[in-house]
Write a protein that holds these residues in place. Structure first.
Motif, mmCIF file in Angstrom:
data_model
loop_
_atom_site.group_PDB
_atom_site.id
_atom_site.type_symbol
_atom_site.label_atom_id
_atom_site.label_comp_id
_atom_site.label_asym_id
_atom_site.label_seq_id
_atom_site.Cartn_x
_atom_site.Cartn_y
_atom_site.Cartn_z
ATOM 1 N N HIS A 7 -0.169 -2.342 48.295
ATOM 2 C CA HIS A 7 -1.067 -0.967 47.825
ATOM 3 C C HIS A 7 -2.319 -1.501 48.401
ATOM 4 C CE1 HIS A 7 -3.713 1.953 45.815
ATOM 5 N NE2 HIS A 7 -2.509 2.741 45.991
ATOM 6 N N TRP A 8 -3.170 -2.690 48.115
ATOM 7 C CA TRP A 8 -4.184 -2.996 48.372
ATOM 8 C C TRP A 8 -4.293 -3.272 50.068
ATOM 9 C CZ3 TRP A 8 -6.109 -6.687 51.719
ATOM 10 C CH2 TRP A 8 -7.513 -6.856 51.816
ATOM 11 N N HIS A 12 -7.187 -0.825 51.546
ATOM 12 C CA HIS A 12 -8.235 -1.146 51.575
ATOM 13 C C HIS A 12 -8.515 -2.148 52.685
ATOM 14 C CE1 HIS A 12 -9.593 -0.134 47.687
ATOM 15 N NE2 HIS A 12 -8.459 -0.473 47.188
ATOM 16 N N SER A 13 -7.490 -2.677 53.389
ATOM 17 C CA SER A 13 -7.391 -3.613 54.564
ATOM 18 C C SER A 13 -8.136 -2.871 55.788
ATOM 19 C CB SER A 13 -6.064 -4.049 54.848
ATOM 20 O OG SER A 13 -6.079 -5.011 56.267
ATOM 21 N N GLN A 14 -8.862 -3.720 56.417
ATOM 22 C CA GLN A 14 -9.462 -3.336 57.714
ATOM 23 C C GLN A 14 -8.774 -3.925 58.873
ATOM 24 O OE1 GLN A 14 -12.037 -0.937 57.666
ATOM 25 N NE2 GLN A 14 -11.592 -1.199 55.394
ATOM 26 N N LEU A 21 0.565 -6.044 59.929
ATOM 27 C CA LEU A 21 1.892 -6.399 59.664
ATOM 28 C C LEU A 21 1.818 -7.748 58.993
ATOM 29 C CD1 LEU A 21 3.891 -4.866 62.601
ATOM 30 C CD2 LEU A 21 3.438 -3.668 60.424
ATOM 31 N N VAL A 22 1.095 -8.583 59.395
ATOM 32 C CA VAL A 22 1.494 -9.945 58.782
ATOM 33 C C VAL A 22 0.695 -9.861 57.215
ATOM 34 C CG1 VAL A 22 0.143 -12.264 58.893
ATOM 35 C CG2 VAL A 22 0.944 -11.228 60.912
ATOM 36 N N LEU A 23 -0.417 -9.013 57.260
ATOM 37 C CA LEU A 23 -0.669 -9.008 55.670
ATOM 38 C C LEU A 23 0.362 -7.984 54.939
ATOM 39 C CD1 LEU A 23 -4.307 -7.677 56.377
ATOM 40 C CD2 LEU A 23 -3.530 -10.088 55.956
ATOM 41 N N LEU A 24 0.994 -7.398 55.322
ATOM 42 C CA LEU A 24 2.147 -6.380 54.525
ATOM 43 C C LEU A 24 3.212 -7.360 54.417
ATOM 44 C CD1 LEU A 24 1.802 -3.082 56.329
ATOM 45 C CD2 LEU A 24 1.239 -3.804 54.014
ATOM 46 N N ALA A 25 3.702 -8.293 55.329
ATOM 47 C CA ALA A 25 4.814 -9.330 55.232
ATOM 48 C C ALA A 25 4.443 -10.147 54.040
ATOM 49 C CB ALA A 25 4.833 -10.076 56.593
ATOM 50 N N VAL A 26 2.999 -10.792 54.112
ATOM 51 C CA VAL A 26 2.871 -11.707 52.958
ATOM 52 C C VAL A 26 2.773 -10.939 51.547
ATOM 53 C CG1 VAL A 26 0.798 -13.203 52.264
ATOM 54 C CG2 VAL A 26 1.248 -13.296 54.503
ATOM 55 N N LEU A 84 -3.564 -13.584 50.005
ATOM 56 C CA LEU A 84 -4.256 -12.411 50.463
ATOM 57 C C LEU A 84 -5.528 -12.396 49.359
ATOM 58 C CD1 LEU A 84 -1.354 -9.660 50.698
ATOM 59 C CD2 LEU A 84 -2.839 -11.011 52.537
ATOM 60 N N PRO A 85 -6.857 -13.306 49.449
ATOM 61 C CA PRO A 85 -7.818 -13.457 48.352
ATOM 62 C C PRO A 85 -8.197 -12.155 47.875
ATOM 63 C CG PRO A 85 -8.857 -13.644 50.677
ATOM 64 C CD PRO A 85 -7.221 -13.421 51.033
ATOM 65 N N PHE A 86 -8.438 -11.052 48.516
ATOM 66 C CA PHE A 86 -8.976 -9.729 47.877
ATOM 67 C C PHE A 86 -7.943 -8.886 47.037
ATOM 68 C CE2 PHE A 86 -11.712 -9.915 52.128
ATOM 69 C CZ PHE A 86 -12.433 -10.724 51.456
ATOM 70 N N ALA A 87 -6.743 -9.400 47.170
ATOM 71 C CA ALA A 87 -5.631 -8.844 46.613
ATOM 72 C C ALA A 87 -5.356 -9.564 44.961
ATOM 73 C CB ALA A 87 -4.404 -8.437 47.328
ATOM 74 N N VAL A 88 -5.939 -10.686 44.956
ATOM 75 C CA VAL A 88 -5.723 -11.301 43.671
ATOM 76 C C VAL A 88 -5.966 -10.708 42.510
ATOM 77 C CG1 VAL A 88 -6.403 -13.435 42.287
ATOM 78 C CG2 VAL A 88 -5.984 -13.679 45.005
ATOM 79 N N GLY A 89 -5.112 -10.426 41.746
ATOM 80 C CA GLY A 89 -5.328 -9.612 40.341
ATOM 81 C C GLY A 89 -5.553 -8.164 40.654
ATOM 82 N N TYR A 90 -5.323 -7.606 41.720
ATOM 83 C CA TYR A 90 -5.485 -6.096 42.212
ATOM 84 C C TYR A 90 -4.256 -5.355 41.391
ATOM 85 C CZ TYR A 90 -5.635 -1.833 44.759
ATOM 86 O OH TYR A 90 -5.570 -0.571 45.062
ATOM 87 N N ALA A 91 -4.562 -4.284 41.040
ATOM 88 C CA ALA A 91 -3.738 -3.442 40.244
ATOM 89 C C ALA A 91 -3.896 -1.916 40.704
ATOM 90 C CB ALA A 91 -3.709 -3.321 38.688
#
Length: 284
Positions: A7-8, A12-14, A21-26, A84-91
């Motif tokens: 969801h992040w 939120h991703s730029q 797609l790499v970010l979504l895979a991780v 994904l450092p900005f997604a740590v703890g994201y809800a």
């Protein structure tokens, strides 16, 4: 955490294209709140359905954005761990409320008095039995304090800025990679020479660069980089690493440079053989 991390990325991703797609895979493989996943090139190729070179370029692009970091480098057959450092703890935000269950609040006419024009129909009273507000409102006891619909300003479902930060709003983007202080002289020398490359090296690669500086010296490494950049377009500092490893080390301290001795010419004369000379003379 997988759904929250994805969801992040979606919201939120730029990143764009294959890097996204790499970010979504991780994110799809990240099991916990730390948003980490161990993935290799083979798995990335399967998820992106792309060639090795395309996958490597996409991973590099994702690392450049700062939205993906290499938490642990690859060691042997064990693939690297990405985060994904900005997604740590994201809800992800909770779904919005659907509004009141029984329709609009009936018009208040006092305690125990039925609202004749109420849309809820006869038999529903606006007294203290059905009131949702405080027991004592502006009109006295038993009169419900007016309140707007659940989707209005008093009951908005969109999270405020402070709530969004608590839910894991990403921090401002990182402005370039952090260069170790021991590697700064080499980076500055190469940059001053007009060679502008990306220094998005992993932690293990920075350790390698630092060891090469101690072994070979800044001058030799910078000279090699300048020579390579003069013959081809180099975008990443990682390109120099294989050649830097093959350079010779610095000479041991106190080692004198040997001087070349000239060949002595004193007493040297050209070879003459009287017999041969006379033979040539007699023949011609």
């Amino acid at each position: 955490m997988t759904i929250d991390a994805m969801h992040w990325v979606w919201t939120h991703s730029q990143a764009k294209g294959n890097a996204r797609l790499v970010l979504l895979a991780v994110a799809d493989k990240a099991p916990g709140p730390d948003a980490k996943a161990r993935m290799g090139t083979t798995e990335f190729r399967a998820r992106l359905n792309a060639s090795r070179s395309v996958v490597q370029n996409a991973v590099d692009k994702a690392l450049e954005t700062g939205e993906l970091v290499e938490a642990e480098p690859a060691i042997g057959s064990r693939p690297a761990t990405y985060q994904l450092p900005f997604a740590v703890g994201y809800a992800r935000p909770a779904p919005g409320a659907r509004g009141p269950e029984s329709g609009p609040v009936a018009e208040q006419q006092g305690p125990g008095i039925e609202a004749p024009n109420s849309e809820q129909g006869p038999g529903i009273r606006a007294g203290s039995e059905n009131a949702r507000g405080p027991e004592s409102g502006p009109g006295g006891p038993g009169i419900e304090a007016p309140r707007g619909p659940e989707s209005g300003p008093l009951n908005q479902t969109t999270p405020t800025r402070s709530e969004s930060k608590q839910a894991g709003e990403p921090a401002p983007p990182v402005l370039g990679p952090e260069i170790p202080i021991n590697c700064r002289p080499l980076v500055d020398t190469i940059t001053a020479a007009g060679i502008l490359v990306r220094w998005n090296l992993s932690t293990s690669e920075w350790f390698t660069v630092e060891a090469l500086i101690k072994r070979t010296g800044v001058a030799a490494l910078a000279a090699y980089a300048q020579k390579q950049a003069s013959t081809r377009d180099v975008s990443y500092a990682r390109y120099f690493l294989p050649g830097w490893r093959d350079l010779p080390p610095l000479p041991e301290p106190g080692t004198a440079r040997p001087s070349l001795r000239a060949v002595p010419t004193t007493g040297w004369q050209p070879y003459t053989n009287p017999t041969d000379i006379s033979a040539y003379s007699n023949g011609f």
